[in-house]
Design a protein around this motif. Structure first.
Motif, PDB file in Angstrom:
ATOM      1  N   GLU A 333      -1.755  20.585 -17.015  1.00  0.00           N
ATOM      2  CA  GLU A 333      -0.377  20.742 -17.453  1.00  0.00           C
ATOM      3  C   GLU A 333       0.560  20.391 -16.316  1.00  0.00           C
ATOM      4  O   GLU A 333       0.403  20.866 -15.188  1.00  0.00           O
ATOM      5  CB  GLU A 333      -0.133  22.177 -17.917  1.00  0.00           C
ATOM      6  N   ALA A 334       1.540  19.557 -16.609  1.00  0.00           N
ATOM      7  CA  ALA A 334       2.456  19.089 -15.573  1.00  0.00           C
ATOM      8  C   ALA A 334       3.303  20.245 -15.057  1.00  0.00           C
ATOM      9  O   ALA A 334       3.828  21.033 -15.847  1.00  0.00           O
ATOM     10  CB  ALA A 334       3.355  17.997 -16.133  1.00  0.00           C
ATOM     11  N   PRO A 335       3.458  20.363 -13.738  1.00  0.00           N
ATOM     12  CA  PRO A 335       4.287  21.438 -13.208  1.00  0.00           C
ATOM     13  C   PRO A 335       5.756  21.287 -13.555  1.00  0.00           C
ATOM     14  O   PRO A 335       6.500  22.259 -13.522  1.00  0.00           O
ATOM     15  CB  PRO A 335       4.054  21.349 -11.690  1.00  0.00           C
ATOM     16  N   ALA A 336       6.174  20.063 -13.895  1.00  0.00           N
ATOM     17  CA  ALA A 336       7.596  19.818 -14.146  1.00  0.00           C
ATOM     18  C   ALA A 336       8.014  20.047 -15.595  1.00  0.00           C
ATOM     19  O   ALA A 336       9.209  20.069 -15.886  1.00  0.00           O
ATOM     20  CB  ALA A 336       7.940  18.377 -13.736  1.00  0.00           C
ATOM     21  N   LEU A 337       7.052  20.201 -16.508  1.00  0.00           N
ATOM     22  CA  LEU A 337       7.404  20.315 -17.927  1.00  0.00           C
ATOM     23  C   LEU A 337       6.349  21.116 -18.660  1.00  0.00           C
ATOM     24  O   LEU A 337       5.181  20.722 -18.710  1.00  0.00           O
ATOM     25  CB  LEU A 337       7.539  18.909 -18.550  1.00  0.00           C
ATOM     26  N   ARG A 338       6.726  22.220 -19.240  1.00  0.00           N
ATOM     27  CA  ARG A 338       5.796  23.074 -19.949  1.00  0.00           C
ATOM     28  C   ARG A 338       5.199  22.344 -21.162  1.00  0.00           C
ATOM     29  O   ARG A 338       5.874  21.594 -21.867  1.00  0.00           O
ATOM     30  CB  ARG A 338       6.500  24.349 -20.442  1.00  0.00           C
ATOM     31  N   ASN A 339       3.914  22.601 -21.397  1.00  0.00           N
ATOM     32  CA  ASN A 339       3.190  22.087 -22.572  1.00  0.00           C
ATOM     33  C   ASN A 339       3.098  20.558 -22.609  1.00  0.00           C
ATOM     34  O   ASN A 339       2.890  19.978 -23.671  1.00  0.00           O
ATOM     35  CB  ASN A 339       3.824  22.594 -23.870  1.00  0.00           C
ATOM     36  N   PHE A 340       3.209  19.928 -21.435  1.00  0.00           N
ATOM     37  CA  PHE A 340       3.053  18.485 -21.304  1.00  0.00           C
ATOM     38  C   PHE A 340       1.816  18.272 -20.445  1.00  0.00           C
ATOM     39  O   PHE A 340       1.826  18.550 -19.242  1.00  0.00           O
ATOM     40  CB  PHE A 340       4.301  17.899 -20.646  1.00  0.00           C
ATOM     41  N   PHE A 341       0.742  17.809 -21.060  1.00  0.00           N
ATOM     42  CA  PHE A 341      -0.560  17.710 -20.400  1.00  0.00           C
ATOM     43  C   PHE A 341      -0.906  16.251 -20.135  1.00  0.00           C
ATOM     44  O   PHE A 341      -0.522  15.351 -20.889  1.00  0.00           O
ATOM     45  CB  PHE A 341      -1.644  18.349 -21.268  1.00  0.00           C
ATOM     46  N   ILE A 342      -1.683  16.053 -19.062  1.00  0.00           N
ATOM     47  CA  ILE A 342      -2.057  14.703 -18.633  1.00  0.00           C
ATOM     48  C   ILE A 342      -3.575  14.588 -18.549  1.00  0.00           C
ATOM     49  O   ILE A 342      -4.257  15.485 -18.052  1.00  0.00           O
ATOM     50  CB  ILE A 342      -1.459  14.379 -17.252  1.00  0.00           C
ATOM     51  N   GLY A 343      -4.101  13.449 -19.016  1.00  0.00           N
ATOM     52  CA  GLY A 343      -5.488  13.067 -18.797  1.00  0.00           C
ATOM     53  C   GLY A 343      -5.511  11.583 -18.492  1.00  0.00           C
ATOM     54  O   GLY A 343      -5.491  10.755 -19.415  1.00  0.00           O
ATOM     55  N   ALA A 344      -5.514  11.215 -17.226  1.00  0.00           N
ATOM     56  CA  ALA A 344      -5.355   9.797 -16.860  1.00  0.00           C
ATOM     57  C   ALA A 344      -5.899   9.555 -15.461  1.00  0.00           C
ATOM     58  O   ALA A 344      -6.309  10.476 -14.764  1.00  0.00           O
ATOM     59  CB  ALA A 344      -3.875   9.400 -16.925  1.00  0.00           C
ATOM     60  N   GLY A 345      -5.902   8.253 -15.066  1.00  0.00           N
ATOM     61  CA  GLY A 345      -6.272   7.877 -13.707  1.00  0.00           C
ATOM     62  C   GLY A 345      -7.744   8.069 -13.400  1.00  0.00           C
ATOM     63  O   GLY A 345      -8.102   8.698 -12.404  1.00  0.00           O
ATOM     64  N   PHE A 346      -8.635   7.472 -14.198  1.00  0.00           N
ATOM     65  CA  PHE A 346     -10.050   7.822 -14.111  1.00  0.00           C
ATOM     66  C   PHE A 346     -10.874   6.961 -13.165  1.00  0.00           C
ATOM     67  O   PHE A 346     -12.093   7.080 -13.115  1.00  0.00           O
ATOM     68  CB  PHE A 346     -10.664   7.857 -15.508  1.00  0.00           C
ATOM     69  N   ASN A 347     -10.248   6.067 -12.412  1.00  0.00           N
ATOM     70  CA  ASN A 347     -10.930   5.385 -11.304  1.00  0.00           C
ATOM     71  C   ASN A 347     -12.244   4.734 -11.723  1.00  0.00           C
ATOM     72  O   ASN A 347     -13.241   4.788 -11.009  1.00  0.00           O
ATOM     73  CB  ASN A 347     -11.188   6.369 -10.165  1.00  0.00           C
ATOM     74  N   ALA A 348     -12.266   4.149 -12.908  1.00  0.00           N
ATOM     75  CA  ALA A 348     -13.423   3.401 -13.422  1.00  0.00           C
ATOM     76  C   ALA A 348     -14.628   4.292 -13.711  1.00  0.00           C
ATOM     77  O   ALA A 348     -15.725   3.779 -13.900  1.00  0.00           O
ATOM     78  CB  ALA A 348     -13.818   2.257 -12.473  1.00  0.00           C
ATOM     79  N   PHE A 349     -14.451   5.617 -13.749  1.00  0.00           N
ATOM     80  CA  PHE A 349     -15.537   6.432 -14.301  1.00  0.00           C
ATOM     81  C   PHE A 349     -15.034   7.303 -15.451  1.00  0.00           C
ATOM     82  O   PHE A 349     -15.439   8.427 -15.657  1.00  0.00           O
ATOM     83  CB  PHE A 349     -16.311   7.213 -13.228  1.00  0.00           C
ATOM     84  N   GLY A 350     -14.144   6.710 -16.250  1.00  0.00           N
ATOM     85  CA  GLY A 350     -13.626   7.407 -17.417  1.00  0.00           C
ATOM     86  C   GLY A 350     -14.665   7.632 -18.493  1.00  0.00           C
ATOM     87  O   GLY A 350     -14.615   8.633 -19.210  1.00  0.00           O
ATOM     88  N   ILE A 351     -15.629   6.717 -18.630  1.00  0.00           N
ATOM     89  CA  ILE A 351     -16.656   6.900 -19.658  1.00  0.00           C
ATOM     90  C   ILE A 351     -17.534   8.090 -19.282  1.00  0.00           C
ATOM     91  O   ILE A 351     -17.844   8.947 -20.121  1.00  0.00           O
ATOM     92  CB  ILE A 351     -17.509   5.622 -19.818  1.00  0.00           C
ATOM     93  N   ALA A 352     -17.905   8.178 -18.006  1.00  0.00           N
ATOM     94  CA  ALA A 352     -18.708   9.313 -17.558  1.00  0.00           C
ATOM     95  C   ALA A 352     -17.942  10.623 -17.679  1.00  0.00           C
ATOM     96  O   ALA A 352     -18.523  11.677 -17.947  1.00  0.00           O
ATOM     97  CB  ALA A 352     -19.143   9.093 -16.114  1.00  0.00           C
TER      98      ALA A 352
END
Length: 815
Positions: A333-352
């Motif tokens: 959850e982003a510290p700057a905005l409540r209930n705004f969640f992030i899942g990103a930036g997987f550095n080429a191991f997103g499948i794993a």
């Protein structure tokens, strides 16, 4: 085309493998009115061109557990959904071509065992038997993890999407999100080109588009699209059961595909992509191959797999992937905005990562907290430098280029430096400081003796490093004389208001309702009693506290405190880090030195331990706190930045006769290990309670005041615990510990070290780690056993201690 619902409990933005996994898990948790929105088609961003290797081992037990969950999910997904996934648990090989790499691999095998994975160490011939296409002339050894595997990224994504819809979630393709409606800091709706969906929770899994989208709403997601290339050959008889192969010394990886090979790698001169923004309409798109950059990878690969010289090339694929400045993905959850969640930036191991990341995000969304401590990937690990696009890009380029480089202990990054410096930076540099960096701050790690010809530069190794003797000098100076640590980089907050005491009393586990002038060491707990923050709070006035925490925890701890101030109370939190410098004067001669520069009483009676006073030092106002992280007499001197250099110069002049010395963070670490002081992020964290960590003395149980986590702590005090933090000292003084070494109790695996280093006073290595037992652990259980540590594949006898190894009089404490 079906209509969008008017409302949803949660909206997931992005139809790649992370978004589909998140929607799948939200629906499985009962949030059947979850909606996933994809601007184009599922997998059309970057998922469709991912290579599909699935490895599990990481340096964090919990991230390894998260990736292990992915494997468990992929095993059963086809049976559940009826869609093929291409999942094969054919194992994974990692090669070592020199002795240093072999030392790294052996350490990795120990880490694997610590975390419950059985990684086998192989001879070159044994490795070739598993992977007969390779030459082994330069191999020293290899490691094999049988439960690793590979998958088809698009197929797994479609299976997850079907699983999500089977559980009740709705998926809409060709639906671009154009805006969010936000009112008073709360999300109210998602606006799309096809209509509006009222909701309060949004999960952004938009891959390389995430940074720009989140920035529109004040949320910083530091990731950079990087070009990544791999080759797909025609079929040439490659066995279908071939393990995946990573050859880090040759910068390459391999997997079988339809009788041929996929071969890619991580070149040291990578190329960022879309520096000026991602082109409009980019989807199901690849980039033009860069033959010049790929040639270096190809040459290295041909030396390992000669058959590539004659294999037909089906495609040289170049696609953008999201990478981050530290090589770890971004969740939470982003510290700057409540209930705004992030899942990103997987550095080429997103499948794993996708199976576990989706599970963790779904739990975070539905329960308000992750399933376990995910600090290495938590979005709150970022701070001020991560708002600077140029800094992010330079650091990410470095991280990409090091993807297969040696993972040296204590290694520092070199890019984007210096970024943040204390007023003493140039002075300390001139005196031989070798700097490290934390959250953009330059911090002295150790000091070279320039007069003796030492060079202030790290030389990395898995043995004793080149700074060992220098740190020993500083360590002895702490114990025998006095030193100054420049700890200006500390994160510092001011909590002010009529209800400051009431607010902090709820958040802090220790008693902060003390008179002004008190310094309180305290944890801040979650509802399970887990330690979310570990810090000090100095009561400056009836309505003000000055809170000091670690450099790297600035965003995390500020967010935790601010979110937990009870509604309606008059208490405001402000970050004042940039306003204050911190000079830490420590050692048995520190009082004598300080007294020369002040007319204030700094005697033990006039300035007791655990107090804060405003004093005058060398004519300047200083907020002095008597506290220690090294186990010696001393003070933290907090003062306005403008006065730091003058006070430092005065201290060094006054301390000349007392042999006052500079010291860095590595000596701080060796001293704190001898005192068994805990470090948040390694020894303590959200998965550890004060009772388990031996910190129950710092919890205000028994009184009337309630605080968050109290019930969990009192339950453990009454019922006991299943793990306990213990100090271990190997018998062999030449042992080198880094952390994650496996603990064996009476020959049975019982845990792993959370941190490790060397105690220069006792002359031996020191490790801290939890002894675990499902039936319970207490002091008698710990003491009634013999212990060994697995260090790089060797079982080494050690002694256990439940008390610190050192006290200020220099006596060793035996437990």
């Amino acid at each position: 085309m079906k209509e969008l619902p008017a409302s949803a409990r949660a909206v997931v933005i992005g139809g790649g493998i992370i978004g589909c996994s998140t929607a799948y898990h939200l629906a499985k948790l009962g949030w059947t009115d979850t909606v996933l929105l994809e601007r184009k088609k599922l997998t059309s961003g970057t998922t469709f061109h991912a290579a599909g290797l699935v490895g599990q081992l990481r340096t964090s037990a919990n991230i390894t557990q998260l990736l292990g969950y992915s494997v468990d999910l992929y095993k059963r997904l086809e049976a559940e959904t009826g869609l093929g996934t291409g999942w094969k648990m054919n194992g994974g090989l990692r090669l070592a071509c020199n002795e240093e790499r072999w030392a790294e691999v052996r350490r990795q095998a120990t880490t694997a065992r610590s975390f419950g994975l059985e990684m086998e160490l192989l001879t070159p011939k044994q490795a070739q038997d598993l992977w007969p296409l390779m030459t082994i002339d330069d191999l020293v050894g290899a490691a094999f993890l049988p439960t690793d595997g590979q998958a088809n990224p698009s197929d797994i994504t479609q299976a997850l999407a079907r699983g999500a819809t089977m559980a009740g979630a709705a998926i809409f393709e060709d639906t671009e999100v154009t805006d969010l409606e936000i009112d008073a800091g709360r999300i109210r709706a998602v606006v799309t080109a096809r209509g509006r969906i009222e909701c309060e929770r949004v999960v952004v899994c938009a891959g390389q588009w995430t940074r720009a989208f989140a920035a529109r709403f004040g949320v910083n997601v530091p990731l950079v699209p990087m070009e990544h290339q791999y080759l797909i050959t025609e079929a040439f008889g490659v066995p279908s059961n071939l393990p995946t192969l990573r050859d880090p010394d040759r910068l390459t990886y391999y997997k079988e595909e339809v009788g041929g090979l996929v071969m890619g790698g991580y070149e040291p001169n990578p190329a960022p992509w879309a520096v000026s923004g991602i082109p409009e309409g980019f989807h199901y798109s690849l980039l033009d191959p860069d033959l010049g950059r790929f040639e270096q990878i190809m040459e290295l690969a041909l030396g390992r797999v000669p058959a590539l010289q004659t294999a037909g090339v089906r495609q040289l694929l170049n696609g953008p992937e999201s990478f981050t400045p530290d090589g770890n993905f971004i969740l939470g959850e982003a510290p700057a905005l409540r209930n705004f969640f992030i899942g990103a930036g997987f550095n080429a191991f997103g499948i794993a990562s996708a199976g576990g990341a989706g599970m963790a995000l779904a739990e975070w969304v539905t329960k308000g907290e992750p399933p376990f401590d995910l600090w290495p990937v938590d979005i709150r690990r970022f701070g001020r430098p991560h708002f600077d696009a140029d800094w992010i890009r330079r650091r990410t380029v470095e991280a990409y280029g090091k993807h297969y480089a040696m993972a040296w202990p204590s290694e520092e990054h070199s890019s984007g430096r210096p970024f943040r410096t204390s007023p003493l930076y140039e002075r300390l540099k001139a005196q031989g400081a070798c700097f490290g960096e934390k959250l953009g701050w330059e911090r002295p790690n150790w000091f070279a003796d320039l007069s003796a010809g030492e060079t202030p530069q790290d030389v990395y190794t898995f043995g004793r490093p080149n700074w060992f003797a220098a740190v020993a000098r500083e360590h002895r100076a702490v114990r025998e004389r006095a030193v100054i640590f420049d700890q200006t980089s500390f994160a510092k907050f001011a909590l002010k208001g009529r209800d400051a005491e009431r607010a902090l009393s709820w958040i802090a586990a220790n008693n902060v309702a003390r008179k002004p002038g008190s310094v309180i060491y305290t944890q801040m707990l979650n509802d399970h009693g887990g330690i979310e923050c570990d810090l000090t709070a100095a009561r400056i006035a009836d309505d003000e506290y000055y809170i000091v925490t670690g450099t790297g925890f600035a965003t995390h701890d500020f967010d935790w405190i601010a979110r937990n101030i009870p509604a309606g109370l008059d208490a405001t939190l402000k970050d004042v880090t940039e306003d204050w410098s911190v000079l830490v004067l420590m050692g048995p001669r520190s009082r004598s030195i300080l007294q020369k520069l002040t007319d204030d009483d700094v005697s033990n009676e006039g300035f007791p331990f655990g107090t804060v006073r405003n004093i005058t030092v060398a004519g300047l106002a200083v907020r002095a706190m008597r506290i220690t992280y090294v186990g010696e007499l001393g003070w933290e001197l907090h003062l306005p930045v403008a006065g730091a250099a003058a006070v430092y110069d005065a201290l060094m002049q006054a301390g000349r006769a007392e042999e006052l010395a500079n010291a860095g963070y590595r000596a701080l670490e060796t001293c704190r290990l001898e005192k068994a002081y805990r470090a948040w992020g390694s020894d303590v964290g959200p998965d550890h309670t004060p009772v388990e960590a031996g910190l129950a003395w710092a919890v205000k149980t028994g009184g009337q005041a309630d605080f968050r986590g109290r019930a969990a702590v009192e339950r453990q005090l009454a019922e006991g615990v299943r793990k306990m933090l213990v100090c271990f000292v190997p018998d062999d003084p030449e042992t080198v510990l880094f952390g994650r070494e496996t603990i064996y109790r009476n020959g049975e695996r019982a845990g792993w070290l959370t941190s490790g280093g060397f105690g220069h006073t006792i002359g031996k290595a020191i490790g801290l780690g939890y002894v675990r037992n499902r039936a319970g652990v207490d002091a008698d259980y710990v003491r009634s056993a013999a212990y060994e540590l697995d260090v790089g594949g060797q079982r080494l006898p050690c002694t256990s201690h439940l008390a610190p190894l050192y006290d200020p009089s220099g006596k060793r404490i035996r437990s």
